[in-house]
Motif scaffolding. Structure first.
Motif, short mmCIF file in Angstrom:
data_model
loop_
_atom_site.label_atom_id
_atom_site.label_comp_id
_atom_site.label_asym_id
_atom_site.label_seq_id
_atom_site.Cartn_x
_atom_site.Cartn_y
_atom_site.Cartn_z
N ASP A 266 0.84 -1.19 0.00
CA ASP A 266 0.00 0.00 0.00
C ASP A 266 0.88 1.25 0.00
N VAL A 267 0.29 2.38 -0.41
CA VAL A 267 1.05 3.63 -0.47
C VAL A 267 0.18 4.77 0.06
N VAL A 268 0.86 5.84 0.45
CA VAL A 268 0.16 7.06 0.84
C VAL A 268 0.09 7.94 -0.40
N HIS A 279 -4.38 13.60 1.61
CA HIS A 279 -3.81 12.31 1.26
C HIS A 279 -4.55 11.17 1.94
N LYS A 280 -4.35 9.98 1.41
CA LYS A 280 -4.96 8.79 1.98
C LYS A 280 -4.12 7.56 1.62
N THR A 281 -4.26 6.51 2.41
CA THR A 281 -3.54 5.26 2.16
C THR A 281 -4.42 4.34 1.32
N ASP A 295 4.63 8.05 -0.25
CA ASP A 295 5.20 7.27 0.86
C ASP A 295 4.63 5.86 0.79
N GLY A 297 2.70 2.79 2.74
CA GLY A 297 1.69 2.76 3.80
C GLY A 297 2.14 1.92 4.98
N GLN A 298 1.37 2.00 6.04
CA GLN A 298 1.71 1.25 7.25
C GLN A 298 1.58 -0.26 7.05
N THR A 300 2.54 -1.76 4.39
CA THR A 300 3.84 -2.10 3.79
C THR A 300 4.94 -2.10 4.84
N GLY A 331 6.77 6.18 6.53
CA GLY A 331 7.31 4.93 5.99
C GLY A 331 8.79 4.79 6.27
#
Length: 395
Positions: A266-268, A279-281, A295, A297-298, A300, A331
Motif C-alpha cells: 500500500d502507499v500514501v 492524502h490517503k492510504t 510514501d 503505507g503502514q 507495507t 514509511g
C-alpha cells in the motif's frame, strides 16, 4: 586485504592524512560536525603514535576565486583544535613555501591542516583531474599516506589516487570500517541477507539491484523507484514518479528475481506534492489516477518488518518516501525503527538520505554501521572498483 594505519610505523614520520572534512557551513559556521567527529579516531591514533600529522580535505566545489571565501577550511581547524584539545595549525595554502616550512616545523605529535584541496581546481581542475604533478608534490610533503576519506573513494583525485601512486599508502580506521562492513556484507554476509532500497529513481539503483540480486536473499524496494516497478505490473500509478524508459527493465528484473524482490502493498497517495496536501492510504492496485504516491503505507511497513525478522545482514540505502515532509516520512521512520530493533543482525546504512534520516531520528547508535559516503557507498554496493580503495597498498 588492504594495509591499515595499524600496519605502519608512524613514530617521527610525516603522515599525510586525507580525511573527509566536507562539513556543511553557513556564514562560516559549521552546522553539522559529524564528519569531523568521524575523522577523530584516526587523527588521534597517529598523534598518539608520535606521527606528525599533515591533514587535508576538500570542502564543496570551488570554481572561482570568489568561492574561496565560503570554502576555506579555517573554521574546521578551529573545531579540530577544540575537539582534540591541542592546537591545529592552519596553513591557508595548498602548496608553496609557507606550507613546506610549516610541515618542516612540525614536531612529533603535532598537527597542521592545510587549505581546501579543491582550491587547486579553479584554473584547470588539478585536484579533481588527478594532476600527476600535484599528486607528486603533495606526496613529497610526507613519509607515508593515510587515506581515511571514504566519501571520495569513488573519485580519482590528486588527493587520494595521485598521492597514493607516489608513496606508501594505508587506510585509516574509518576507511577500513567501510571496507569491513560494506565489502564484508557483499562478499560474505551473515544470512539471511536483506537489502532495502529506496530513493527516487530506478536508474540510480540499477547497478545496486543487479549486483545484490544474486547475493541477497531478499531485495525490498520502496520510495519513488517502486512506482516504475508497479507500473511494469500494469498498475495505475497516477501522477507518481515514473521512469517510463525503465519500465521494461523493471519488469525483467521482477521476472528474473521471482519472489526475491519485495514491493510495497500500500502507499500514501496525495492530491499534490505538498506538505499539507490531502492524502490517503490505498492498496498499490488502487492508486487514483489524479493522485500521486509519496510514501509507503503502514501495511507495507509491517510487511517489510516481517521480511526483516531473523535477518543476519541488512543493508538500507534510500528513503521510503518524501521524508523531508512530515506527512510522508512515516514509511521511512517505520523502516528505520524496524531495522534498529533487530538485535542479532549486522545492520548497515549505505550513506546518503537514509543515513541522514537515521541520524535525524536519533537511531544512529542502533545500527552496526552508517556509511560516511553517499556516492562512494552506492558504487561500492554496485560492485564497482573504487579508485581511492584500489590506491591503498595491499598487505
Amino acid at each position: 586485504m588492504k594495509k591499515t594505519v595499524e600496519d605502519a610505523d608512524l613514530s617521527g614520520k610525516k603522515v599525510l592524512l586525507r580525511a573527509d572534512l566536507n562539513v556543511p557551513m553557513t556564514d562560516g559556521e559549521i552546522t553539522n560536525d559529524n564528519r569531523i567527529v568521524q575523522a577523530l579516531p584516526t587523527i588521534e591514533y597517529v598523534l598518539e603514535q608520535g606521527g606528525r600529522v599533515i591533514l587535508f580535505s576538500h570542502l564543496g566545489k570551488v570554481k572561482t576565486e570568489e568561492d574561496k571565501q565560503d570554502k576555506t577550511l579555517q573554521p574546521v581547524a578551529a573545531a579540530l583544535t577544540d575537539k582534540l584539545g591541542r592546537e591545529v595549525v592552519f596553513v591557508p595554502h595548498t602548496r608553496g613555501r609557507s606550507l613546506e616550512q610549516a610541515v618542516s616545523a612540525l614536531e612529533d605529535g603535532e598537527i597542521l591542516l592545510f587549505e581546501n584541496t579543491r582550491f587547486e581546481d579553479i584554473e584547470d581542475k588539478k585536484e579533481s583531474g588527478n594532476d600527476a604533478e600535484l599528486g607528486r608534490y603533495w606526496a613529497s610533503l610526507g613519509d607515508i599516506f593515510v587515506n581515511d576519506a571514504f566519501g571520495t573513494a569513488h573519485r580519482k583525485h590528486a588527493s587520494n589516487v595521485g598521492i597514493g601512486s607516489n608513496i606508501e599508502t594505508v587506510s585509516g580506521f574509518l576507511m577500513q570500517k567501510e571496507i569491513d562492513f560494506i565489502g564484508g556484507a557483499i562478499e560474505e554476509p551473515k544470512r539471511p541477507f536483506v537489502a532495502i532500497l529506496g530513493g527516487a529513481k530506478v536508474s540510480d539503483k540499477i547497478g545496486v539491484i543487479e549486483n545484490l540480486l544474486p547475493r541477497a536473499d531478499k531485495v525490498i524496494i520502496g520510495g519513488g523507484m517502486a512506482y516504475t516497478f508497479l507500473k511494469s505490473l500494469g498498475y495505475e500509478i497516477g501522477g507518481s514518479l515514473l521512469e517510463a524508459d525503465r519500465v521494461e527493465l523493471a519488469k525483467s528484473l521482477l521476472d528474473k528475481a521471482g519472489d526475491k524482490i519485495v514491493l510495497p502493498k500500500d502507499v500514501v497517495a496525495a492530491e499534490e506534492f505538498a506538505e499539507d496536501a490531502s492524502h490517503k492510504t490505498v492498496p498499490v492496485d488502487e492508486i487514483p489516477a489524479d493522485m500521486e504516491g509519496l510514501d509507503i503505507g503502514q501495511g507495507t511497513v509491517k510487511a517489510f518488518e516481517a521480511e526483516l525478522q531473523g535477518a543476519g545482514t541488512v543493508i538500507w540505502n534510500g528513503p521510503m518516501g518524501v521524508f523531508e515532509m512530515e506527512a510522508f516520512a512515516q514509511g521511512t521512520i517505520g523502516v528505520c525503527q524496524s531495522i534498529a530493533a533487530l538485535d542479532d543482525a549486522v545492520t548497515i546504512i549505505g550513506g546518503g538520505d537514509s543515513a541522514a534520516a537515521a541520524m535525524d531520528l536519533g537511531y544512529a547508535d542502533d545500527f552496526s554501521h552508517i556509511s560516511t559516503g553517499g556516492g562512494a557507498s552506492l558504487e561500492y554496493l554496485e560492485g564497482r572498483e573504487l579508485p581511492g580503495l584500489t590506491a591503498i597498498d595491499d598487505k
